[in-house]
Structure formats: C-alpha cells, structure tokens
Design a protein around this motif. Structure first.
Motif, PDB file in Angstrom:
ATOM      1  N   ALA A 150       0.819  -1.221   0.000  1.00 39.62           N
ATOM      2  CA  ALA A 150       0.000   0.000   0.000  1.00 39.62           C
ATOM      3  C   ALA A 150       0.844   1.259   0.000  1.00 39.62           C
ATOM      4  N   CYS A 151       2.155   1.116   0.146  1.00 33.39           N
ATOM      5  CA  CYS A 151       3.046   2.277   0.189  1.00 33.39           C
ATOM      6  C   CYS A 151       4.092   2.236  -0.919  1.00 33.39           C
ATOM      7  N   GLY A 152       3.828   1.482  -1.960  1.00 30.69           N
ATOM      8  CA  GLY A 152       4.812   1.367  -3.033  1.00 30.69           C
ATOM      9  C   GLY A 152       4.190   0.901  -4.334  1.00 30.69           C
ATOM     10  N   HIS A 153       5.033   0.331  -5.198  1.00 33.06           N
ATOM     11  CA  HIS A 153       4.602  -0.078  -6.534  1.00 33.06           C
ATOM     12  C   HIS A 153       4.146  -1.537  -6.551  1.00 33.06           C
ATOM     13  N   ASN A 154       3.038  -1.775  -7.230  1.00 31.91           N
ATOM     14  CA  ASN A 154       2.520  -3.123  -7.455  1.00 31.91           C
ATOM     15  C   ASN A 154       2.314  -3.302  -8.959  1.00 31.91           C
ATOM     16  N   PHE A 155       2.814  -4.399  -9.511  1.00 28.75           N
ATOM     17  CA  PHE A 155       2.773  -4.622 -10.954  1.00 28.75           C
ATOM     18  C   PHE A 155       1.834  -5.779 -11.283  1.00 28.75           C
ATOM     19  N   PHE A 156       0.866  -5.505 -12.140  1.00 30.96           N
ATOM     20  CA  PHE A 156      -0.108  -6.529 -12.524  1.00 30.96           C
ATOM     21  C   PHE A 156      -0.074  -6.695 -14.033  1.00 30.96           C
ATOM     22  N   ASP A 157       0.252  -7.899 -14.498  1.00 23.84           N
ATOM     23  CA  ASP A 157       0.271  -8.111 -15.944  1.00 23.84           C
ATOM     24  C   ASP A 157      -1.155  -8.212 -16.482  1.00 23.84           C
ATOM     25  N   ARG A 158      -1.261  -8.285 -17.789  1.00 22.92           N
ATOM     26  CA  ARG A 158      -2.569  -8.240 -18.441  1.00 22.92           C
ATOM     27  C   ARG A 158      -3.496  -9.356 -17.958  1.00 22.92           C
ATOM     28  N   ASN A 159      -2.982 -10.578 -17.890  1.00 24.99           N
ATOM     29  CA  ASN A 159      -3.817 -11.705 -17.468  1.00 24.99           C
ATOM     30  C   ASN A 159      -4.279 -11.557 -16.018  1.00 24.99           C
ATOM     31  N   THR A 160      -3.381 -11.085 -15.160  1.00 24.56           N
ATOM     32  CA  THR A 160      -3.737 -10.877 -13.755  1.00 24.56           C
ATOM     33  C   THR A 160      -4.795  -9.796 -13.631  1.00 24.56           C
ATOM     34  N   CYS A 161      -4.663  -8.757 -14.440  1.00 20.06           N
ATOM     35  CA  CYS A 161      -5.664  -7.686 -14.416  1.00 20.06           C
ATOM     36  C   CYS A 161      -7.040  -8.216 -14.815  1.00 20.06           C
ATOM     37  N   ARG A 162      -7.071  -9.126 -15.778  1.00 19.68           N
ATOM     38  CA  ARG A 162      -8.352  -9.717 -16.194  1.00 19.68           C
ATOM     39  C   ARG A 162      -8.988 -10.484 -15.034  1.00 19.68           C
ATOM     40  N   ILE A 163      -8.152 -11.151 -14.251  1.00 18.49           N
ATOM     41  CA  ILE A 163      -8.661 -11.875 -13.081  1.00 18.49           C
ATOM     42  C   ILE A 163      -9.240 -10.885 -12.068  1.00 18.49           C
ATOM     43  N   ILE A 164      -8.513  -9.789 -11.848  1.00 17.85           N
ATOM     44  CA  ILE A 164      -8.976  -8.767 -10.899  1.00 17.85           C
ATOM     45  C   ILE A 164     -10.303  -8.179 -11.357  1.00 17.85           C
ATOM     46  N   ILE A 165     -10.404  -7.864 -12.637  1.00 18.31           N
ATOM     47  CA  ILE A 165     -11.640  -7.299 -13.175  1.00 18.31           C
ATOM     48  C   ILE A 165     -12.803  -8.258 -12.965  1.00 18.31           C
ATOM     49  N   ASN A 166     -12.562  -9.523 -13.243  1.00 15.91           N
ATOM     50  CA  ASN A 166     -13.599 -10.536 -13.067  1.00 15.91           C
ATOM     51  C   ASN A 166     -14.045 -10.624 -11.611  1.00 15.91           C
ATOM     52  N   ARG A 167     -13.109 -10.533 -10.690  1.00 14.42           N
ATOM     53  CA  ARG A 167     -13.446 -10.614  -9.272  1.00 14.42           C
ATOM     54  C   ARG A 167     -14.166  -9.359  -8.783  1.00 14.42           C
ATOM     55  N   ILE A 168     -13.802  -8.211  -9.338  1.00 18.21           N
ATOM     56  CA  ILE A 168     -14.534  -6.983  -8.998  1.00 18.21           C
ATOM     57  C   ILE A 168     -15.979  -7.100  -9.463  1.00 18.21           C
ATOM     58  N   ASN A 169     -16.161  -7.660 -10.648  1.00 20.01           N
ATOM     59  CA  ASN A 169     -17.515  -7.838 -11.193  1.00 20.01           C
ATOM     60  C   ASN A 169     -18.359  -8.785 -10.349  1.00 20.01           C
ATOM     61  N   GLN A 170     -17.714  -9.743  -9.716  1.00 23.80           N
ATOM     62  CA  GLN A 170     -18.440 -10.743  -8.945  1.00 23.80           C
ATOM     63  C   GLN A 170     -18.937 -10.224  -7.601  1.00 23.80           C
ATOM     64  N   VAL A 171     -18.304  -9.155  -7.101  1.00 21.36           N
ATOM     65  CA  VAL A 171     -18.711  -8.592  -5.810  1.00 21.36           C
ATOM     66  C   VAL A 171     -19.810  -7.562  -6.057  1.00 21.36           C
ATOM     67  N   ARG A 172     -21.020  -7.888  -5.672  1.00 20.10           N
ATOM     68  CA  ARG A 172     -22.168  -7.024  -5.925  1.00 20.10           C
ATOM     69  C   ARG A 172     -22.336  -5.984  -4.826  1.00 20.10           C
ATOM     70  N   THR A 173     -22.888  -4.847  -5.183  1.00 21.43           N
ATOM     71  CA  THR A 173     -23.170  -3.795  -4.213  1.00 21.43           C
ATOM     72  C   THR A 173     -24.506  -3.145  -4.532  1.00 21.43           C
ATOM     73  N   ASP A 174     -25.215  -2.731  -3.488  1.00 20.57           N
ATOM     74  CA  ASP A 174     -26.495  -2.048  -3.662  1.00 20.57           C
ATOM     75  C   ASP A 174     -26.338  -0.537  -3.704  1.00 20.57           C
ATOM     76  N   GLU A 175     -25.123  -0.058  -3.408  1.00 18.26           N
ATOM     77  CA  GLU A 175     -24.878   1.388  -3.415  1.00 18.26           C
ATOM     78  C   GLU A 175     -24.574   1.843  -4.843  1.00 18.26           C
TER      79      GLU A 175
END
Length: 205
Positions: A150-175
């Motif tokens: 949280a205080c530095g650089h984090n590197f996510f390649d294209r495939n990892t980013c796709r996984i992150i996007i998919n997981r963000i989509n799976q978490v639903r919110t009512d707000e």
C-alpha cells in the motif's frame, strides 16, 4: 491560382504549398475561410485521436498555440480521478495512482497514458480483489512479491488484471455510487489493457 493569396495564407499558417492551394481552391480564394477550415480540420483530428469532444479539442489546441501534437499529448496526459465523490482534487490527497507500462520500464504508449487517481477510501472497495492475486513476480527485479504494497509499486500483468476485473464484477453492491465507481475503474482498466502489458498501482500512503 493567385500567388499573392497563397503567400498570404502560408504566412498566416505553416502549411505546404499543395495544402495552401487545395484550401484556397475549396474556399474560392477566401484566405480567412481557408485558414478557418485548416484549424477546424486540426480540431477534428485532435477530437478523433483523443476521443474527446470538439470543445475540449479546440480549447487545448488554442492553449498549445495550434500545435496538434502538443494538444493531443496534453489531452491524453490528463489525470483521471475515479471516485464515489461528486468532486475531488487529487492534490495532497492520500490514495493510489494507476498507470499503464511495458516490461522495459518505459511508459507504454505515453500519448495515451492517462493516469488514474483513486482516493484510499474508494480503493478500499476493490483492494481485496487486488490483494487476492498475490504472490506475484515483480517484472523489473524478478522478486516474488507476497503481498500488496500500500506504500509502493505493485505490478499486474494483463492476465492478472483480467482476473482482478472478473473478481470486482463478482462482488455485488447495492450502493449506486459504489457500483458506478467500480464500473468506471473497470472501464479504465479495459481501455489501458488494449495496449499496455502491465498496470502499475502505486500507493502514496
């Protein structure tokens, strides 16, 4: 063709002889109309290249003293703020900066960099999805990173980013604002992943 008019037009705007002749022919020898068409064509090119509205293209074109390249670079280098708040200035704000890079360490297609700034309170809505993909290999030094920094650089390649996007989509919110924030982040990520090999997430905590 009136050589004097050609000379006058080329004194007003820097254009090749052939372009000057073409503009004057199209505008029946009217120098002012030819100059205006030249600028309108440039504004249209800027708008298409940067996918911005004509007013934004015109404003930056004028700020950059009618230089197309500089106007495009100026528009494409604007930081984007992704937040649930109605308004925010990233200056002195604690949060995360995201940008696209390539594996050589140079900015990937710098003309389309468009860094994104996300305040800490908003990044908390998705931080678990970013944390969930660790451990990861740092492409710059080959080290295994075991946890999100949280205080530095984090590197996510294209495939990892796709996984992150998919997981963000799976978490639903009512707000509604949170849902809009997530959609905007996903849109930004998808846009950059068209041409970037990595997305860097830097925390300025």
């Amino acid at each position: 063709m009136d050589n004097e008019k050609i000379k006058l037009l080329r004194n007003k705007i820097t254009i090749p002889l052939s372009v000057a002749i073409q503009l004057l022919k199209k505008n029946n020898g009217n120098i002012n109309a030819s100059e205006q068409e030249f600028h309108n064509n440039n504004i249209r090119e800027i708008s298409i290249s940067t996918e911005c509205d004509p007013d934004t293209a015109r404003e930056n074109y004028e700020i950059c003293l009618f230089d197309i390249t500089k106007a495009i670079e100026r528009i494409n280098s604007r930081p984007i703020i992704i937040t649930t708040r109605d308004s925010l200035s990233p200056r002195n704000e604690i949060g995360f900066i995201l940008w696209p890079e390539n594996k050589e360490g140079e900015y990937y297609k710098t003309v389309k960099r468009n860094d994104a700034f996300i305040p800490t309170a908003d990044f908390d809505y998705v931080i678990n999805e970013f944390k969930s993909v660790f451990p990861l290999t740092n492409p710059w030094n080959g080290y295994i990173e075991n946890a999100f920094d949280a205080c530095g650089h984090n590197f996510f390649d294209r495939n990892t980013c796709r996984i992150i996007i998919n997981r963000i989509n799976q978490v639903r919110t009512d707000e509604l604002k949170v849902a809009q924030f997530k959609n905007e982040l996903i849109e930004w990520l998808n846009d950059k992943l068209v041409y970037a090999e990595y997305i860097v997430v830097y925390g300025n905590l």
